[in-house]
Design a protein around this motif. Structure first.
Motif, PDB file in Angstrom:
ATOM      1  N   SER A  88      50.579 -15.708 -39.245  1.00 28.01           N
ATOM      2  CA  SER A  88      50.710 -14.898 -40.395  1.00 28.01           C
ATOM      3  C   SER A  88      52.096 -14.604 -40.402  1.00 28.01           C
ATOM      4  O   SER A  88      52.639 -14.538 -41.232  1.00 28.01           O
ATOM      5  CB  SER A  88      49.741 -13.902 -40.325  1.00 28.01           C
ATOM      6  OG  SER A  88      48.676 -14.370 -40.660  1.00 28.01           O
ATOM      7  N   LEU A  89      52.779 -14.246 -39.150  1.00 27.08           N
ATOM      8  CA  LEU A  89      54.191 -13.598 -39.097  1.00 27.08           C
ATOM      9  C   LEU A  89      55.149 -14.879 -39.429  1.00 27.08           C
ATOM     10  O   LEU A  89      56.143 -14.478 -40.119  1.00 27.08           O
ATOM     11  CB  LEU A  89      54.402 -13.247 -37.589  1.00 27.08           C
ATOM     12  CG  LEU A  89      55.614 -12.590 -37.323  1.00 27.08           C
ATOM     13  CD1 LEU A  89      55.716 -11.165 -38.145  1.00 27.08           C
ATOM     14  CD2 LEU A  89      55.761 -12.048 -36.023  1.00 27.08           C
ATOM     15  N   VAL A  90      54.831 -15.915 -39.239  1.00 28.82           N
ATOM     16  CA  VAL A  90      55.635 -17.103 -39.604  1.00 28.82           C
ATOM     17  C   VAL A  90      55.767 -17.374 -40.870  1.00 28.82           C
ATOM     18  O   VAL A  90      56.770 -17.251 -41.568  1.00 28.82           O
ATOM     19  CB  VAL A  90      55.158 -18.658 -38.879  1.00 28.82           C
ATOM     20  CG1 VAL A  90      55.583 -19.860 -39.515  1.00 28.82           C
ATOM     21  CG2 VAL A  90      55.194 -18.552 -37.477  1.00 28.82           C
ATOM     22  N   ASN A  91      54.579 -16.914 -41.776  1.00 26.18           N
ATOM     23  CA  ASN A  91      54.529 -17.127 -43.359  1.00 26.18           C
ATOM     24  C   ASN A  91      55.346 -15.870 -43.650  1.00 26.18           C
ATOM     25  O   ASN A  91      56.207 -16.098 -44.821  1.00 26.18           O
ATOM     26  CB  ASN A  91      53.107 -16.936 -43.567  1.00 26.18           C
ATOM     27  CG  ASN A  91      52.272 -17.884 -43.394  1.00 26.18           C
ATOM     28  OD1 ASN A  91      52.579 -19.290 -43.016  1.00 26.18           O
ATOM     29  ND2 ASN A  91      50.839 -17.928 -43.389  1.00 26.18           N
ATOM     30  N   LEU A 106      46.724  -6.901 -47.684  1.00 22.59           N
ATOM     31  CA  LEU A 106      46.694  -7.620 -46.598  1.00 22.59           C
ATOM     32  C   LEU A 106      45.401  -7.981 -45.615  1.00 22.59           C
ATOM     33  O   LEU A 106      45.330  -8.330 -44.566  1.00 22.59           O
ATOM     34  CB  LEU A 106      47.912  -7.166 -45.688  1.00 22.59           C
ATOM     35  CG  LEU A 106      49.377  -7.527 -46.350  1.00 22.59           C
ATOM     36  CD1 LEU A 106      50.456  -6.720 -45.770  1.00 22.59           C
ATOM     37  CD2 LEU A 106      49.395  -9.006 -46.105  1.00 22.59           C
ATOM     38  N   LEU A 107      44.494  -6.626 -45.951  1.00 20.92           N
ATOM     39  CA  LEU A 107      43.035  -6.521 -45.124  1.00 20.92           C
ATOM     40  C   LEU A 107      42.502  -8.028 -45.601  1.00 20.92           C
ATOM     41  O   LEU A 107      41.351  -8.126 -44.909  1.00 20.92           O
ATOM     42  CB  LEU A 107      42.356  -5.286 -45.498  1.00 20.92           C
ATOM     43  CG  LEU A 107      43.231  -4.076 -44.945  1.00 20.92           C
ATOM     44  CD1 LEU A 107      42.499  -2.816 -45.324  1.00 20.92           C
ATOM     45  CD2 LEU A 107      43.132  -4.114 -43.447  1.00 20.92           C
ATOM     46  N   LEU A 108      42.904  -8.663 -46.576  1.00 21.11           N
ATOM     47  CA  LEU A 108      42.298  -9.983 -47.022  1.00 21.11           C
ATOM     48  C   LEU A 108      43.012 -11.104 -46.272  1.00 21.11           C
ATOM     49  O   LEU A 108      42.345 -12.121 -46.711  1.00 21.11           O
ATOM     50  CB  LEU A 108      42.113 -10.180 -48.538  1.00 21.11           C
ATOM     51  CG  LEU A 108      41.523  -8.944 -49.305  1.00 21.11           C
ATOM     52  CD1 LEU A 108      41.465  -9.026 -50.564  1.00 21.11           C
ATOM     53  CD2 LEU A 108      40.043  -9.068 -48.820  1.00 21.11           C
ATOM     54  N   THR A 162      50.179 -13.719 -47.171  1.00 22.97           N
ATOM     55  CA  THR A 162      51.153 -13.220 -46.092  1.00 22.97           C
ATOM     56  C   THR A 162      52.487 -13.571 -46.343  1.00 22.97           C
ATOM     57  O   THR A 162      53.471 -13.045 -46.032  1.00 22.97           O
ATOM     58  CB  THR A 162      50.665 -13.802 -44.649  1.00 22.97           C
ATOM     59  OG1 THR A 162      50.523 -15.120 -44.497  1.00 22.97           O
ATOM     60  CG2 THR A 162      49.160 -13.231 -44.272  1.00 22.97           C
ATOM     61  N   LEU A 163      52.542 -14.804 -47.152  1.00 24.47           N
ATOM     62  CA  LEU A 163      53.868 -15.497 -47.345  1.00 24.47           C
ATOM     63  C   LEU A 163      54.497 -14.399 -48.432  1.00 24.47           C
ATOM     64  O   LEU A 163      55.584 -14.005 -48.402  1.00 24.47           O
ATOM     65  CB  LEU A 163      53.679 -16.822 -47.910  1.00 24.47           C
ATOM     66  CG  LEU A 163      55.042 -17.385 -48.457  1.00 24.47           C
ATOM     67  CD1 LEU A 163      55.591 -18.013 -47.213  1.00 24.47           C
ATOM     68  CD2 LEU A 163      54.730 -18.473 -49.477  1.00 24.47           C
ATOM     69  N   GLU A 189      57.589  -6.671 -47.711  1.00 21.50           N
ATOM     70  CA  GLU A 189      56.571  -5.744 -46.954  1.00 21.50           C
ATOM     71  C   GLU A 189      57.296  -5.304 -45.613  1.00 21.50           C
ATOM     72  O   GLU A 189      57.889  -6.330 -44.733  1.00 21.50           O
ATOM     73  CB  GLU A 189      55.268  -6.147 -46.691  1.00 21.50           C
ATOM     74  CG  GLU A 189      54.215  -4.942 -46.193  1.00 21.50           C
ATOM     75  CD  GLU A 189      54.282  -3.942 -47.131  1.00 21.50           C
ATOM     76  OE1 GLU A 189      54.434  -2.775 -46.380  1.00 21.50           O
ATOM     77  OE2 GLU A 189      53.588  -4.065 -48.085  1.00 21.50           O
ATOM     78  N   ARG A 190      57.124  -4.108 -44.983  1.00 19.37           N
ATOM     79  CA  ARG A 190      57.735  -3.858 -43.922  1.00 19.37           C
ATOM     80  C   ARG A 190      56.892  -4.257 -42.800  1.00 19.37           C
ATOM     81  O   ARG A 190      55.709  -4.487 -42.880  1.00 19.37           O
ATOM     82  CB  ARG A 190      57.686  -2.274 -43.581  1.00 19.37           C
ATOM     83  CG  ARG A 190      58.639  -1.479 -44.653  1.00 19.37           C
ATOM     84  CD  ARG A 190      58.758  -0.118 -44.146  1.00 19.37           C
ATOM     85  NE  ARG A 190      57.687   0.432 -43.309  1.00 19.37           N
ATOM     86  CZ  ARG A 190      56.889   1.818 -43.469  1.00 19.37           C
ATOM     87  NH1 ARG A 190      57.279   2.409 -44.513  1.00 19.37           N
ATOM     88  NH2 ARG A 190      55.929   1.906 -42.840  1.00 19.37           N
ATOM     89  N   LEU A 191      57.590  -4.726 -41.551  1.00 23.42           N
ATOM     90  CA  LEU A 191      57.142  -5.586 -40.535  1.00 23.42           C
ATOM     91  C   LEU A 191      55.876  -4.785 -39.852  1.00 23.42           C
ATOM     92  O   LEU A 191      54.764  -5.228 -39.554  1.00 23.42           O
ATOM     93  CB  LEU A 191      58.086  -5.920 -39.488  1.00 23.42           C
ATOM     94  CG  LEU A 191      57.777  -6.596 -38.284  1.00 23.42           C
ATOM     95  CD1 LEU A 191      57.122  -7.971 -38.773  1.00 23.42           C
ATOM     96  CD2 LEU A 191      58.797  -7.210 -37.487  1.00 23.42           C
ATOM     97  N   VAL A 192      56.108  -3.461 -39.616  1.00 24.25           N
ATOM     98  CA  VAL A 192      55.102  -2.729 -38.874  1.00 24.25           C
ATOM     99  C   VAL A 192      53.681  -2.438 -39.584  1.00 24.25           C
ATOM    100  O   VAL A 192      52.853  -2.567 -39.074  1.00 24.25           O
ATOM    101  CB  VAL A 192      55.678  -1.371 -38.345  1.00 24.25           C
ATOM    102  CG1 VAL A 192      54.787  -0.543 -37.976  1.00 24.25           C
ATOM    103  CG2 VAL A 192      57.014  -1.230 -37.672  1.00 24.25           C
ATOM    104  N   VAL A 193      53.856  -2.325 -41.083  1.00 23.08           N
ATOM    105  CA  VAL A 193      52.897  -2.122 -41.706  1.00 23.08           C
ATOM    106  C   VAL A 193      52.014  -3.696 -41.771  1.00 23.08           C
ATOM    107  O   VAL A 193      51.033  -3.745 -41.677  1.00 23.08           O
ATOM    108  CB  VAL A 193      53.204  -1.709 -43.236  1.00 23.08           C
ATOM    109  CG1 VAL A 193      52.046  -1.934 -44.109  1.00 23.08           C
ATOM    110  CG2 VAL A 193      53.821  -0.333 -43.163  1.00 23.08           C
ATOM    111  N   PHE A 194      52.942  -4.623 -41.955  1.00 21.75           N
ATOM    112  CA  PHE A 194      52.153  -5.849 -41.876  1.00 21.75           C
ATOM    113  C   PHE A 194      51.467  -6.272 -40.871  1.00 21.75           C
ATOM    114  O   PHE A 194      50.487  -7.000 -40.730  1.00 21.75           O
ATOM    115  CB  PHE A 194      53.602  -7.058 -42.240  1.00 21.75           C
ATOM    116  CG  PHE A 194      53.274  -8.549 -42.299  1.00 21.75           C
ATOM    117  CD1 PHE A 194      52.693  -9.020 -43.520  1.00 21.75           C
ATOM    118  CD2 PHE A 194      53.104  -9.261 -41.112  1.00 21.75           C
ATOM    119  CE1 PHE A 194      52.089 -10.560 -43.359  1.00 21.75           C
ATOM    120  CE2 PHE A 194      52.555 -10.578 -40.954  1.00 21.75           C
ATOM    121  CZ  PHE A 194      52.248 -11.162 -42.087  1.00 21.75           C
TER     122      PHE A 194
END
Length: 147
Positions: free
Chosen positions: A55-58, A97-99, A110-111, A118-123
Motif C-alpha cells: 500500500s505504501l508503494v501505491n 483508509l480504514l477500507l 491508497t493511490l 495524505e501525511r505518511l504517518v496518518v496513512f
C-alpha cells in the motif's frame, strides 16, 4: 517448504496483493495456517507488513504521478477526475483508509491518498490498522474452522 521461504512467500504475496496488480495473499496465508508449521502471530505480522508495504508503494506512486516530470501522456488525469477524487477524499476523509483492506476499492484508495498528499504517518497508521485487523480476523476464523 522451509520456514524462511514460507514467510518470504507470504510477505511477497501480501506485498503484491496490496499493489494495483491482482494477487491473493489470503490463499497463501490459509495454506500456511493449514500446514501448521509456522507460528500464527508471525504469519499475521509478515502478512500485515507485506500488505502495508504494498500500500505504501501505491501511496508513493500517487505522490509521484502528479509531478510535472512524471506526468506524461500515459498518465494525464483529467481535471474533472482529479477534482472528483479530491472531493470524494475530502468528503470521507482519511478515515476512508480504514477500507484499504477491501478488494477492488482498497488498492486505488491508497493511490488516491498519495495523489492527495495524505501525511505518511496518518496513512501508515490507518492502513496498518485496517490491514492488520483483516489478517487477524482471517487467522481467527481459520483457526476456529481448523480446530
Amino acid at each position: 517448504m522451509t520456514s524462511v521461504s514460507a514467510y518470504l512467500g507470504l510477505f511477497f504475496s501480501a506485498l503484491l496483493a496490496a499493489t494495483l496488480f491482482p494477487a491473493q495473499s489470503e490463499a497463501v496465508l490459509l495454506a500456511l495456517l493449514h500446514a501448521g508449521q509456522q507460528t500464527p502471530w508471525l504469519l499475521w505480522l509478515v502478512a500485515t507488513l507485506g500488505n502495508v508495504l504494498g500500500s505504501l508503494v501505491n501511496w508513493w506512486l500517487g505522490l509521484l504521478l502528479l509531478q510535472p516530470r512524471v506526468n506524461q501522456a500515459w498518465w494525464q488525469p483529467s481535471e474533472q477526475r482529479l477534482q472528483q477524487a479530491q472531493a470524494w477524499y475530502r468528503r470521507y476523509g482519511r478515515w476512508s483508509l480504514l477500507l484499504s483492506w477491501m478488494p477492488v476499492l482498497g488498492d486505488p484508495l491508497t493511490l488516491v491518498a498519495g495523489l492527495l498528499r495524505e501525511r505518511l504517518v496518518v496513512f501508515l497508521l490507518l492502513v496498518s490498522l485496517a490491514k492488520g485487523a483483516r489478517y487477524l480476523l482471517l487467522i481467527a476464523l481459520a483457526q476456529a474452522w481448523l480446530d
